[in-house]
Motif scaffolding. Structure first.
Motif, PDB file in Angstrom:
ATOM      1  N   HIS A 181      45.655  46.800  50.924  1.00 49.62           N
ATOM      2  CA  HIS A 181      46.528  46.541  49.773  1.00 49.62           C
ATOM      3  C   HIS A 181      47.306  47.804  49.408  1.00 49.62           C
ATOM      4  CE1 HIS A 181      44.202  42.911  48.696  1.00 49.62           C
ATOM      5  NE2 HIS A 181      43.125  43.631  48.896  1.00 49.62           N
ATOM      6  N   HIS A 227      46.355  46.744  43.609  1.00 48.22           N
ATOM      7  CA  HIS A 227      44.910  46.662  43.297  1.00 48.22           C
ATOM      8  C   HIS A 227      44.337  48.037  42.930  1.00 48.22           C
ATOM      9  CE1 HIS A 227      43.789  42.477  44.749  1.00 48.22           C
ATOM     10  NE2 HIS A 227      44.995  42.607  45.249  1.00 48.22           N
ATOM     11  N   ASP A 273      42.454  38.936  43.539  1.00 40.37           N
ATOM     12  CA  ASP A 273      42.839  37.880  44.483  1.00 40.37           C
ATOM     13  C   ASP A 273      41.872  36.706  44.343  1.00 40.37           C
ATOM     14  OD1 ASP A 273      44.901  39.383  45.500  1.00 40.37           O
ATOM     15  OD2 ASP A 273      43.769  40.100  47.246  1.00 40.37           O
ATOM     16  N   HIS A 282      50.227  35.415  50.838  1.00 43.41           N
ATOM     17  CA  HIS A 282      49.740  34.702  49.648  1.00 43.41           C
ATOM     18  C   HIS A 282      49.747  33.190  49.836  1.00 43.41           C
ATOM     19  CE1 HIS A 282      50.688  38.739  48.175  1.00 43.41           C
ATOM     20  NE2 HIS A 282      49.676  38.554  47.373  1.00 43.41           N
ATOM     21  N   HIS A 326      45.530  32.747  49.309  1.00 42.36           N
ATOM     22  CA  HIS A 326      45.010  33.192  48.013  1.00 42.36           C
ATOM     23  C   HIS A 326      46.186  33.444  47.087  1.00 42.36           C
ATOM     24  CE1 HIS A 326      46.111  37.257  49.491  1.00 42.36           C
ATOM     25  NE2 HIS A 326      46.188  37.564  48.204  1.00 42.36           N
ATOM     26  N   HIS A 352      47.411  36.059  43.878  1.00 39.00           N
ATOM     27  CA  HIS A 352      47.112  37.409  43.386  1.00 39.00           C
ATOM     28  C   HIS A 352      47.510  37.458  41.912  1.00 39.00           C
ATOM     29  CE1 HIS A 352      47.834  42.020  43.947  1.00 39.00           C
ATOM     30  NE2 HIS A 352      47.812  41.723  42.670  1.00 39.00           N
TER      31      HIS A 352
HETATM   32 ZN    ZN Z   1      46.091  40.873  45.996  1.00 32.20          ZN
END
Ligand code: ZN
Length: 280
Positions: A117, A120, A127, A213, A216, A218
């Motif tokens: 990443h 984060h 996530d 993405h 998942h 974010h």
């Molecule tokens: Zn993320």
């Protein structure tokens, strides 16, 4: 993983073992195993920041499971930890099958990660997987979880995307402490189509189209009141973001996600982060 990134990570780790090992901004932040004690405080931004007084997200098997615990990236500002629990319980309350699968949050003191990443870093990012397992995952499955994409080409994949994923995303976006949520453009498009044209569509603005993405989403929270050193994100454009901005994504290859590369810190960390890094 592509062999080149693996090689680069290895070199980064090797380079990090010298006298500069404790420099803030080096992959050494990934080696700090415990949080910096004191009242919780977010410092800097998601892509250049760190975190004091972080709390670990502890698994609650009935509501959510923390993926890949060996990475030790399940730390966040208490507001982020609370948000995950609240969202999981709200989803369960609506009959959304779970537990929710929670991916990376931040390292114990935040900071840059050695891989995976660019953001984060300040304890406000989390996530959350779209995959909704019918039963809790086993220990082995948690460590090597199987992602399930919701996207095929430039459209939603009707074999994996269900109203449960859409509702989960809406619940998250409607939470007042959520600043924005990154999702694949195909997912944003599906959400734009499904929301009633004459209803409240303001929350759609928080869904930001971004590469990858697809398995998942974010979530990024707003700066908490206890964190004067937290850098606020640029405001998003007015409106629901379902028009020209989303259209501009239709010509970009956004899926599958580009392979993850070792992160190069684009901005220096705030000075206050130096104080959080153990000397030695
Ligand atoms: Zn993320």
């Amino acid at each position: 993983m592509h062999p080149l990134p693996r090689l680069l990570i290895l070199s980064a780790l090797l380079l990090g073992t010298g006298a500069m090992a404790a420099e803030p901004g080096s992959p050494e932040w990934s080696r700090v195993g415990d949080p910096a004690h004191g009242p919780a405080s977010v410092i800097g931004s998601p892509a250049a920041g760190c975190l004091k007084g972080a709390v670990a997200l502890a698994e609650d098997e009935h509501a959510f499971q923390v993926l890949r615990p060996s990475r030790n990236r399940n730390w966040g500002h208490p507001a982020t930890i609370r948000f995950v629990g609240d969202l999981a319980r709200a989803a369960k309350g609506e009959g959304i099958a779970g537990p929710l699968l929670i991916g990376d949050l931040a390292q114990p003191r935040g900071g840059p990660m050695s891989f995976g990443h660019g953001s984060h870093q300040n304890g406000l990012d989390v996530d959350i997987w779209f995959r909704l397992p019918a039963r809790p995952l086993s220990r082995a499955e948690i460590e090597t979880p199987r992602p399930v994409s919701m996207v095929h080409g430039t459209e939603i994949d009707g074999s994996t995307w269900t109203p449960a994923q859409a509702r989960l995303l809406e619940l998250a976006a409607r939470a007042p402490q959520v600043d924005r949520i990154f999702v694949n453009p195909a997912i944003k498009k599906a959400m734009c189509r499904a929301a009633p044209a004459d209803g409240d569509r303001d929350w759609l603005r928080k869904l930001r189209p971004w590469w990858g993405h697809d398995e998942h989403f974010h979530v990024r929270l707003t700066c908490p009141a206890d964190s004067p050193g937290c850098e606020r994100q640029k405001p998003m454009p007015e409106g629901d973001g379902c028009g020209a901005e989303l259209e501009s994504w239709s010509v970009k290859p956004t899926w599958p996600a580009p392979p993850s590369r070792p992160h190069r810190q684009s901005r220096p960390l705030p000075e206050a982060c130096a104080g959080l890094f153990p000397k030695g």
